[in-house]
Every structure is written in C-alpha cells, then in structure tokens.
Scaffold this motif. Structure first.
Motif, PDB file in Angstrom:
ATOM      1  N   SER A  16       0.815  -1.223   0.000  1.00 58.47           N
ATOM      2  CA  SER A  16       0.000   0.000   0.000  1.00 58.47           C
ATOM      3  C   SER A  16       0.844   1.266   0.000  1.00 58.47           C
ATOM      4  CB  SER A  16      -0.895   0.042   1.253  1.00 58.47           C
ATOM      5  OG  SER A  16      -1.699  -1.099   1.342  1.00 58.47           O
ATOM      6  N   GLY A  17       2.159   1.147   0.275  1.00 57.97           N
ATOM      7  CA  GLY A  17       2.944   2.349   0.553  1.00 57.97           C
ATOM      8  C   GLY A  17       4.162   2.525  -0.324  1.00 57.97           C
ATOM      9  N   ARG A  18       5.269   2.967   0.330  1.00 58.55           N
ATOM     10  CA  ARG A  18       6.458   3.375  -0.447  1.00 58.55           C
ATOM     11  C   ARG A  18       7.143   2.202  -1.116  1.00 58.55           C
ATOM     12  NH1 ARG A  18       9.714   4.079   5.248  1.00 58.55           N
ATOM     13  NH2 ARG A  18       9.043   1.966   5.723  1.00 58.55           N
ATOM     14  N   GLY A  19       7.068   0.993  -0.523  1.00 58.77           N
ATOM     15  CA  GLY A  19       7.558  -0.192  -1.221  1.00 58.77           C
ATOM     16  C   GLY A  19       9.038  -0.489  -1.083  1.00 58.77           C
ATOM     17  N   SER A  20       9.634  -0.166   0.083  1.00 51.21           N
ATOM     18  CA  SER A  20      11.065  -0.498   0.219  1.00 51.21           C
ATOM     19  C   SER A  20      11.268  -2.014   0.351  1.00 51.21           C
ATOM     20  CB  SER A  20      11.707   0.251   1.386  1.00 51.21           C
ATOM     21  OG  SER A  20      11.290  -0.268   2.625  1.00 51.21           O
ATOM     22  N   ASN A  21      10.352  -2.698   1.033  1.00 49.38           N
ATOM     23  CA  ASN A  21      10.466  -4.168   1.086  1.00 49.38           C
ATOM     24  C   ASN A  21      10.248  -4.775  -0.290  1.00 49.38           C
ATOM     25  OD1 ASN A  21      10.935  -5.402   3.887  1.00 49.38           O
ATOM     26  ND2 ASN A  21       9.455  -3.765   4.314  1.00 49.38           N
ATOM     27  N   LEU A  22       9.276  -4.239  -1.010  1.00 46.54           N
ATOM     28  CA  LEU A  22       9.055  -4.697  -2.391  1.00 46.54           C
ATOM     29  C   LEU A  22      10.340  -4.551  -3.199  1.00 46.54           C
ATOM     30  CD1 LEU A  22       7.469  -5.394  -5.001  1.00 46.54           C
ATOM     31  CD2 LEU A  22       6.952  -2.944  -5.158  1.00 46.54           C
ATOM     32  N   ASP A  23      10.992  -3.399  -3.070  1.00 45.99           N
ATOM     33  CA  ASP A  23      12.211  -3.143  -3.830  1.00 45.99           C
ATOM     34  C   ASP A  23      13.265  -4.210  -3.537  1.00 45.99           C
ATOM     35  OD1 ASP A  23      13.156  -1.251  -5.717  1.00 45.99           O
ATOM     36  OD2 ASP A  23      14.650  -0.632  -4.243  1.00 45.99           O
ATOM     37  N   LEU A  99       2.922 -10.031   1.376  1.00 44.97           N
ATOM     38  CA  LEU A  99       2.359  -8.744   1.780  1.00 44.97           C
ATOM     39  C   LEU A  99       3.512  -7.907   2.326  1.00 44.97           C
ATOM     40  CD1 LEU A  99      -0.850  -9.941   3.689  1.00 44.97           C
ATOM     41  CD2 LEU A  99      -0.547  -9.530   1.232  1.00 44.97           C
ATOM     42  N   ALA A 100       3.671  -6.704   1.774  1.00 42.71           N
ATOM     43  CA  ALA A 100       4.795  -5.857   2.186  1.00 42.71           C
ATOM     44  C   ALA A 100       4.258  -4.449   2.406  1.00 42.71           C
ATOM     45  CB  ALA A 100       5.877  -5.873   1.107  1.00 42.71           C
ATOM     46  N   GLY A 101       3.799  -4.202   3.632  1.00 42.86           N
ATOM     47  CA  GLY A 101       3.180  -2.912   3.911  1.00 42.86           C
ATOM     48  C   GLY A 101       1.812  -2.816   3.264  1.00 42.86           C
ATOM     49  N   PHE A 102       1.087  -3.931   3.224  1.00 43.75           N
ATOM     50  CA  PHE A 102      -0.277  -3.922   2.688  1.00 43.75           C
ATOM     51  C   PHE A 102      -1.214  -3.701   3.866  1.00 43.75           C
ATOM     52  CE2 PHE A 102      -4.185  -5.986   1.035  1.00 43.75           C
ATOM     53  CZ  PHE A 102      -4.347  -5.171  -0.081  1.00 43.75           C
ATOM     54  N   ASN A 120       3.613 -12.292   5.454  1.00 44.66           N
ATOM     55  CA  ASN A 120       3.551 -10.876   5.833  1.00 44.66           C
ATOM     56  C   ASN A 120       4.799 -10.543   6.644  1.00 44.66           C
ATOM     57  OD1 ASN A 120       2.382  -8.253   6.236  1.00 44.66           O
ATOM     58  ND2 ASN A 120       1.831  -8.881   8.310  1.00 44.66           N
ATOM     59  N   ILE A 121       5.184  -9.272   6.587  1.00 47.67           N
ATOM     60  CA  ILE A 121       6.269  -8.805   7.462  1.00 47.67           C
ATOM     61  C   ILE A 121       5.711  -7.741   8.384  1.00 47.67           C
ATOM     62  CG2 ILE A 121       7.133  -7.071   5.790  1.00 47.67           C
ATOM     63  CD1 ILE A 121       9.999  -7.978   6.956  1.00 47.67           C
ATOM     64  N   HIS A 122       6.142  -7.807   9.657  1.00 52.72           N
ATOM     65  CA  HIS A 122       5.633  -6.875  10.660  1.00 52.72           C
ATOM     66  C   HIS A 122       6.810  -6.349  11.475  1.00 52.72           C
ATOM     67  CE1 HIS A 122       2.623  -5.082  13.254  1.00 52.72           C
ATOM     68  NE2 HIS A 122       3.344  -5.479  14.280  1.00 52.72           N
ATOM     69  N   PRO A 123       6.866  -5.022  11.708  1.00 51.72           N
ATOM     70  CA  PRO A 123       8.026  -4.460  12.388  1.00 51.72           C
ATOM     71  C   PRO A 123       7.964  -4.524  13.914  1.00 51.72           C
ATOM     72  CG  PRO A 123       6.656  -2.694  11.537  1.00 51.72           C
ATOM     73  CD  PRO A 123       5.994  -3.980  11.145  1.00 51.72           C
ATOM     74  N   SER A 124       7.806  -5.722  14.438  1.00 46.00           N
ATOM     75  CA  SER A 124       7.959  -5.954  15.880  1.00 46.00           C
ATOM     76  C   SER A 124       8.325  -7.418  16.067  1.00 46.00           C
ATOM     77  CB  SER A 124       6.655  -5.656  16.647  1.00 46.00           C
ATOM     78  OG  SER A 124       5.739  -6.720  16.514  1.00 46.00           O
ATOM     79  N   ILE A 183      14.825  -0.886  12.370  1.00 43.02           N
ATOM     80  CA  ILE A 183      14.126  -2.156  12.118  1.00 43.02           C
ATOM     81  C   ILE A 183      14.030  -2.421  10.612  1.00 43.02           C
ATOM     82  CG2 ILE A 183      11.910  -3.369  12.330  1.00 43.02           C
ATOM     83  CD1 ILE A 183      11.479  -1.868  15.001  1.00 43.02           C
ATOM     84  N   LEU A 184      13.773  -1.356   9.841  1.00 47.51           N
ATOM     85  CA  LEU A 184      13.576  -1.529   8.396  1.00 47.51           C
ATOM     86  C   LEU A 184      14.805  -2.155   7.724  1.00 47.51           C
ATOM     87  CD1 LEU A 184      11.382  -0.978   6.220  1.00 47.51           C
ATOM     88  CD2 LEU A 184      12.585   1.159   5.713  1.00 47.51           C
ATOM     89  N   GLU A 185      16.002  -1.742   8.196  1.00 49.63           N
ATOM     90  CA  GLU A 185      17.235  -2.357   7.649  1.00 49.63           C
ATOM     91  C   GLU A 185      17.187  -3.872   7.811  1.00 49.63           C
ATOM     92  OE1 GLU A 185      21.093  -1.147   9.162  1.00 49.63           O
ATOM     93  OE2 GLU A 185      20.428   0.943   9.037  1.00 49.63           O
ATOM     94  N   GLN A 186      16.696  -4.307   8.955  1.00 50.50           N
ATOM     95  CA  GLN A 186      16.625  -5.751   9.219  1.00 50.50           C
ATOM     96  C   GLN A 186      15.495  -6.401   8.412  1.00 50.50           C
ATOM     97  OE1 GLN A 186      19.077  -7.255  10.905  1.00 50.50           O
ATOM     98  NE2 GLN A 186      19.892  -5.165  10.925  1.00 50.50           N
ATOM     99  N   GLU A 187      14.416  -5.656   8.181  1.00 52.79           N
ATOM    100  CA  GLU A 187      13.317  -6.196   7.355  1.00 52.79           C
ATOM    101  C   GLU A 187      13.840  -6.578   5.979  1.00 52.79           C
ATOM    102  OE1 GLU A 187       9.565  -4.094   7.285  1.00 52.79           O
ATOM    103  OE2 GLU A 187      10.066  -3.016   9.108  1.00 52.79           O
ATOM    104  N   HIS A 188      14.746  -5.719   5.461  1.00 55.01           N
ATOM    105  CA  HIS A 188      15.235  -5.941   4.094  1.00 55.01           C
ATOM    106  C   HIS A 188      16.124  -7.181   4.011  1.00 55.01           C
ATOM    107  CE1 HIS A 188      14.431  -1.405   3.290  1.00 55.01           C
ATOM    108  NE2 HIS A 188      13.337  -2.139   3.316  1.00 55.01           N
TER     109      HIS A 188
HETATM  110  C1  GRF Z   1       7.253  -2.049   6.928  1.00 54.73           C
HETATM  111  O1  GRF Z   1       7.733  -1.570   8.137  1.00 54.73           O
HETATM  112  C2  GRF Z   1       6.503  -3.347   7.127  1.00 54.73           C
HETATM  113  O2  GRF Z   1       7.048  -4.149   8.118  1.00 54.73           O
HETATM  114  C3  GRF Z   1       5.138  -2.872   7.536  1.00 54.73           C
HETATM  115  O3  GRF Z   1       4.897  -1.736   6.720  1.00 54.73           O
HETATM  116  C4  GRF Z   1       6.143  -1.143   6.363  1.00 54.73           C
HETATM  117  C5  GRF Z   1       6.198  -1.084   4.872  1.00 54.73           C
HETATM  118  O4  GRF Z   1       7.335  -0.394   4.417  1.00 54.73           O
HETATM  119  N1  GRF Z   1       4.156  -3.927   7.404  1.00 54.73           N
HETATM  120  P1  GRF Z   1       7.716  -0.433   2.900  1.00 54.73           P
HETATM  121  O5  GRF Z   1       6.504   0.057   2.104  1.00 54.73           O
HETATM  122  O6  GRF Z   1       8.092  -1.835   2.532  1.00 54.73           O
HETATM  123  O7  GRF Z   1       8.876   0.510   2.748  1.00 54.73           O
END
Ligand code: GRF
Length: 210
Positions: A16-23, A99-102, A120-124, A183-188
């Motif tokens: 739904s958003g900026r898409g850094s995980n998608l990238d 799902l990446a920020g959906f 899905n990924i969740h930042p906690s 946290i986002l660095e680790q998500e990637h």
């Molecule tokens: C991430 O923090 C993800 O864990 C959460 O929403 C955010 C999406 O960020 N569900 P991005 O759009 O991938 O940059």
C-alpha cells in the motif's frame, strides 16, 4: 502446493505504501532467477510508491480500491478487491503472495485459499505489538529490544505461524522514526531470507519455526 517446486516460483507482492520491502524482493528475485521471480504487484493505493518501483522493474502492476472497514460496512469493497486480485493471481500462476506494507485485512475465505502461501512482514517481535504503530508501541512499553517478524498469514491480525525474526536494540534516545529505520534495515534482510526458506520447503504453515 508441494514445496520445493521443481521450477522457479511465481511471486506476487501486495503493497500500500512506499515499497522499500518490495524493492528488496524485486532485487533479490529478478526475472529469470532460479528460485523465484516477481510476476505482479498489486496495490489498493493508486499513487503508492510501490507501483512505481514495480514499473521500474518492468513487473506487471495492478491497482484496485479496497475501502477501509469503516467505509465498507457490507464488505462489498473487499469482495471486489479480492475478486480482482484472485483473477490476476490466477492469470500469473502465482505460487506465493508476499504482503509488504499492505494495509488491509482479507476475508477468511481469501486467507483460507492462500493459507501457507501468503506471507507478511511486521516491524515488531511478534507476538508483541501486533497491529498499527508497532514501533510506537515498543517505545511506550519501554522494551530494550525490538525487531521484525516474517510470518504466514492466518485469520488474525499479525498472528500467523512465524518464519523468522531479526532483532535490534532499542536505544535511550530513540524516536519512533529512528527505531523504525533501524528495524527496516533488518526487514530488508529478513524478507528475502524467509521467502527462500518457504520456497525451499524448510518451513511449512503447520509447523512455523519459532
Ligand atoms: C514495513 O515496516 C513493514 O514491516 C510494515 O509496513 C512497512 C512497509 O514499508 N508492514 P515499505 O513500504 O516496505 O517501505
């Protein structure tokens, strides 16, 4: 679907958003990779950065509105989104949805159809701090450690079987933004690793691993 597949898996990413995980997923699994490649990206937000990122990688993109629950009391908007999504998922022979920020919740039927094939990924560090603003929740709770979790999707909000977690410290002067960036660095790192684990058949829905 029996994993591992004997061919590259077809991935769909919903964002739904900026898409850094998608990238990160697009860079890890580009066209013609051995393990998997991203075939489509779908968003409920027409102007989502995620759609532009997918276009830059020449991946098929789709937008379909998915009204919030408040604006969709009879659930018709959700039904319409899921119908549109399912048609595209079948068209692209999708094996796994990421799902990446959906920011929307699916119906029990859709979750059942994709059980074990939707991540899905969740930042906690689940089960702590599910739902909205998990980084703020972590700061308010005064924990000394946080992180991210990749999990299979089930009927609950951020509750499905967990695949892996990565941890970060919470430092004394952290703001929500600073903690979110750490946290986002680790998500990637976490999301590609979790996708590999699932596609190699190292973790299955029924088991989870954590
Ligand atoms: C991430 O923090 C993800 O864990 C959460 O929403 C955010 C999406 O960020 N569900 P991005 O759009 O991938 O940059």
């Amino acid at each position: 679907m029996d994993l591992p597949l004997e061919r590259p898996a077809n991935l769909a990413v919903f964002a739904s958003g900026r898409g850094s995980n998608l990238d990160t997923i697009l860079r890890t699994f580009p066209a013609a990779s051995e393990l998997a490649s991203v075939k489509m990206v779908m968003s409920d937000v027409a102007k989502a950065g995620a759609l532009a990122k997918a276009e830059a990688h020449a991946v098929a993109t789709y937008h379909h509105p998915f009204p919030s629950r408040k604006r969709d009391s009879h659930g018709q908007g959700r039904v319409a989104f899921e119908r549109a999504a399912q048609a595209r998922l079948e068209q692209h022979h999708i094996d796994l949805i990421c799902l990446a920020g959906f920011m929307r919740l699916f119906s029990p039927e859709f979750n059942r159809t994709w059980q074990g094939r939707m991540l899905n990924i969740h930042p906690s560090l689940l089960p702590e701090f599910p739902g909205l603003h998990p980084q703020r929740q972590a700061l308010e709770a005064g924990v000394s450690e946080s992180g991210c979790t990749v999990h299979f999707v089930d009927a609950g909000v951020d509750t499905g079987p967990m695949i892996l977690q990565r941890r970060v410290p919470v430092l004394p002067n952290d703001t929500e933004e600073i903690l979110a960036a750490r946290i986002l660095e680790q998500e990637h790192l976490a999301y590609p690793e979790a996708i590999r684990k699932v596609l190699r058949g190292e973790v299955r829905y029924a088991e989870g691993v954590l």
